[in-house]
Design an enzyme around this catalytic site. Structure first.
Site, PDB file in Angstrom:
ATOM      1  CG  ASP A 112      -3.292   8.135  -1.977  1.00  6.52           C
ATOM      2  OD1 ASP A 112      -3.355   8.611  -0.841  1.00  6.52           O
ATOM      3  OD2 ASP A 112      -2.866   6.989  -2.233  1.00  6.52           O
TER       4      ASP A 112
ATOM      5  NE  ARG B 270      -0.790   1.847   3.576  1.00  6.56           N
ATOM      6  CZ  ARG B 270       0.300   2.607   3.786  1.00  6.56           C
ATOM      7  NH1 ARG B 270       1.487   2.085   4.078  1.00  6.56           N
ATOM      8  NH2 ARG B 270       0.215   3.924   3.687  1.00  6.56           N
ATOM      9  N   GLY B 271       0.186   2.418  -0.142  1.00 10.80           N
ATOM     10  CA  GLY B 271       0.926   3.671  -0.228  1.00 10.80           C
ATOM     11  C   GLY B 271       1.143   3.988  -1.697  1.00 10.80           C
ATOM     12  CB  ALA B 272       0.505   7.059  -3.658  1.00  9.06           C
TER      13      ALA B 272
END
Ligand code: MRU
EC number: 5.3.1.23
Length: 342
Positions: free
Chosen positions: A228, A49-51
């Site tokens: 994001d 996860r995480g942009a």
């Protein structure tokens, strides 16, 4: 392909491993990621996860699959499948666009390998530059509030907003970080708390609803969050709850900063209303689950609204800290957001 190690990705013996971000902080579990289906599952369940990290893991897997001899048509299909895995973070689309260009080269296997490794290297540098610019905005003795997780777990480097906190801490300017637990999936309570502990940055964990009273007591000097997707007018999509913090910070006259690499900027998206917002499962709101166990407290059939992100309008943001420098509200008002970024 050459080996590499980041906080949350490992490439060794031509295999990609991801640090399972659903198992943290109770367990440090590395999971192999061998196929597009596996990676999409890891992305959907937020093990990855995480942009920035979503885009980098997709690019590395594509390069590995190309090296293993996956036919070009299947790689093209893999690009489409990975692109559709999560809709909000534009870093994924930006990275996949670059991998698509590499796939279009006559020598596409080495081109894809080179491009994926370049993306990882670039991301590390972008994080460092964001930290340099951001730390200049941090005043000595600061108590800073952050939301979600924007550190080494979410990038290939030191992170975006957390990178700024780390650099400012190294400069002796951070008294304490307030960590929002970040309901419903607790990225703050599970991941940011863990990362700040590992980094030796003093922090205190709070429930999201406690930020208002802390601000009213004068205990927050600035808010730092990641992003994001940043629209052409400066509106920012980030983890749900970011907008409420921005409104609170505005009311209490507290600076509210967004830290992101330029790969999070989407010049084709005119404003926040045009950013696609991912809707997620009701079970994330009716209870919690993770390696700590699971528990449901709401009626199983409770109707639920669960957007993963919200949009903070540009007018609530005190500064956009990119790798290229800080963009001020004045610059945004003058309509030079795009030019300043270039
Ligand atoms: O749903 P997540 O955990 O992927 O959401 C992550 C965030 O909203 C982060 O703030 C953002 O991706 C920036 S990470 C450097």
């Amino acid at each position: 392909m050459q080996s590499l190690n980041t906080t949350s990705l490992t490439l060794s013996d031509n295999r990609l491993w991801i640090l399972d971000q659903q198992a943290l902080p109770q367990e440090k579990q590395w999971r192999q990621c061998d196929s597009v289906e596996e990676l999409v599952d890891h992305i959907l369940t937020l093990r990855v996860r995480g942009a920035p990290l979503i885009g980098l893991s997709a690019s590395l897997l594509l390069a590995l699959l190309a090296e293993r001899g996956l036919p070009r048509e299947e790689l093209e299909q893999a690009l489409v499948t990975l692109r559709a895995s999560r809709p909000t973070a534009v870093n994924l689309m930006n990275n996949l666009d670059r991998m698509k260009q590499a796939l279009a080269q006559p020598q596409w296997v080495p081109a894809m390998v080179e491009e994926a490794l370049r993306l990882v290297k670039e991301d590390r540098k972008l994080c460092d530059r964001i930290a340099d610019h951001g730390a200049e905005l941090v005043q000595p003795g600061s108590r800073l509030l952050t939301h979600c997780n924007t550190g080494g777990l979410a990038t290939a480097g030191i992170g975006t907003a957390i990178g700024v906190l780390l650099r400012a801490h190294q400069q002796g300017k951070v008294q304490q970080v307030w960590v929002d637990e970040t309901r419903p999936l607790l990225q703050g309570g599970r991941l940011t708390a863990w990362e700040l502990g590992e980094l030796g940055i003093p922090y205190r964990l709070i429930c999201d609803s406690m930020a208002a009273s802390l601000m009213a007591q004068g205990q927050v000097d600035a808010v730092w969050v990641g992003a994001d997707r940043i629209a052409a007018n400066g509106d920012v999509a980030n983890k749900i709850g970011t907008y409420s913090l921005a409104v609170l910070a505005h009311y209490h006259r507290i600076p509210f900063y967004v830290a992101a690499p330029h790969t999070t900027h989407d010049p084709h998206c005119p404003n926040g209303a045009a950013i696609p917002i991912e809707q997620r499962a009701a079970t994330e709101v009716t209870g919690v689950s993770g390696s700590f166990g699971s528990c449901q407290w709401a009626p199983a059939d409770a109707p639920v609204y669960n957007p993963a992100f919200d949009v903070t309008p540009a007018e609530l943001i005190s500064g956009w800290v990119f790798d290229s420098g800080v963009i001020t509200p004045q610059q945004v008002n003058d309509g030079i957001f795009l030019r300043a970024l270039g």
